[in-house]
Write an enzyme that holds these catalytic residues in place. Structure first.
Site, PDB file in Angstrom:
ATOM      1  N   TYR A 185      41.218  33.065  31.227  1.00  0.00           N
ATOM      2  CA  TYR A 185      41.859  32.932  29.911  1.00  0.00           C
ATOM      3  C   TYR A 185      41.630  34.186  29.072  1.00  0.00           C
ATOM      4  O   TYR A 185      42.564  34.715  28.457  1.00  0.00           O
ATOM      5  CB  TYR A 185      41.299  31.701  29.198  1.00  0.00           C
ATOM      6  N   SER A 201      43.894  35.605  21.007  1.00  0.00           N
ATOM      7  CA  SER A 201      42.750  34.702  20.860  1.00  0.00           C
ATOM      8  C   SER A 201      41.522  35.530  20.549  1.00  0.00           C
ATOM      9  O   SER A 201      41.449  36.720  20.897  1.00  0.00           O
ATOM     10  CB  SER A 201      42.528  33.918  22.153  1.00  0.00           C
TER      11      SER A 201
END
Length: 258
Positions: A154, A141
Site C-alpha cells: 500500500y 496517503s
C-alpha cells in the site's frame, strides 16, 4: 459564491462510498456535473439519487479503472457531450502486510488499482483537458511519506501516486492543468468499521478508540473534512496551487513522537 463549480464537469473515481461519496456530494452541491466511476453500480446509484434529490446533476459509470479500455469508453462517452474539467482519482484499495507476507497476487492487485488505475484515468482524460485546462487531484496517503507497519504494498502504491502528481504538474503547466494530491491520515469510513468487525469481533469500540488515538489530534477525520479540502483544490480559489501534496492527518506526519 466561493468555490463555485457551475458548468464544470467532474469525474470522481470510487465515488459511491466513503470519502468518494462525500467528494461527489460536495462537488455536486457547488454546481459541478459529477460522473462517478464505480465497480459497484448500486453504491453509485445511491449517491446519484441523493445528488439529484438535492437538485444536483450526476451520472454513474460502471467501470473498473484497472482496465484502460473501460476507462477510455466512459471518458469518450463524457467528452462526446462536452469537456472534462476536474478529475479526482479517489478509488483505491488497502492491503495489510510486510514484504514477506505480501504475495505476488496481492502486490499485482494493489498495483493494478492504486497505480495503474490512476494512470489509466489520467492517460484518458489529459488529452481532453489540454484544450482548455483543468484540475487533477490524486488521493495519496500519509503512508506515501511516513513508514507505517505492515503497509508495504500500500505504501509503495501511494508513493507512486505522490510522485506521479509531481511529474504531471511539471509536464502540463503550459496547458493550464493543475495537479495536486491529498494525503489523509485515518478517516472514519465504512471500510474502517468493516475492518474492525472482521478482525476484532466484540472489541470494535476498543480498537476504534486505539486507532483514533494514533492521530495526535485524538480522532479520525470525517469524510466530509477531506471532501472540503478536495473542493478547495478543485476550485478557482486554488488557481495558484499545483505540484503540491496536502496532508490532512490530524498531525500524524509531523507530530507523532514529538
Amino acid at each position: 459564491m466561493k468555490f463555485n463549480l457551475e458548468n464544470k464537469v467532474a469525474i470522481v473515481t470510487g465515488g459511491g462510498s466513503g470519502i468518494g461519496r462525500a467528494i461527489s456530494l460536495t462537488l455536486a452541491a457547488q454546481g459541478a456535473k459529477v460522473h462517478i466511476f464505480e465497480l459497484d453500480q448500486s453504491k453509485a446509484d445511491g449517491v446519484i439519487a441523493e445528488i439529484q434529490k438535492n437538485g444536483g446533476s450526476a451520472q454513474a459509470h460502471t467501470c473498473n479503472i484497472a482496465h484502460q479500455a473501460e476507462v477510455k469508453k466512459e471518458v469518450d462517452q463524457i467528452t462526446a457531450k462536452g469537456s472534462i474539467d476536474v478529475l479526482v482519482n479517489n478509488a483505491g484499495i488497502a492491503h495489510i502486510g510486510d514484504v514477506e507476507n505480501t504475495t505476488e497476487a496481492d502486490f499485482d492487485k494493489i498495483y493494478n488499482v492504486n497505480i495503474k488505475g490512476v494512470y489509466n484515468c489520467i492517460h484518458c482524460s489529459v488529452p481532453h483537458m489540454k484544450t482548455h485546462g483543468g484540475v487533477i487531484l490524486n488521493m495519496a496517503s500519509v503512508a506515501a511519506t511516513v513508514g507505517i507497519n505492515d503497509r508495504f504494498a500500500y505504501s509503495a502504491s501511494k508513493g507512486a501516486v505522490l510522485t506521479m502528481t509531481y511529474s504531471l504538474a511539471k509536464d502540463y503547466l503550459e496547458y493550464n492543468i493543475r495537479c495536486n494530491s491529498i494525503s489523509p491520515g485515518r478517516v472514519h469510513t465504512p471500510f474502517v468499521d468493516g475492518y474492525l468487525k472482521a478482525n476484532f469481533p466484540g472489541k470494535e469500540k476498543e480498537m476504534f478508540e486505539k486507532l483514533s488515538k494514533t492521530q495526535p489530534i485524538g480522532r479520525m477525520a470525517a469524510p466530509q473534512e477531506v471532501a472540503d479540502l478536495v473542493l478547495y483544490l478543485c476550485s478557482d480559489e486554488a488557481s495558484f496551487i499545483t505540484g503540491t501534496d496536502f496532508p490532512i492527518d490530524g498531525g500524524f506526519i509531523r507530530l507523532n513522537g514529538n
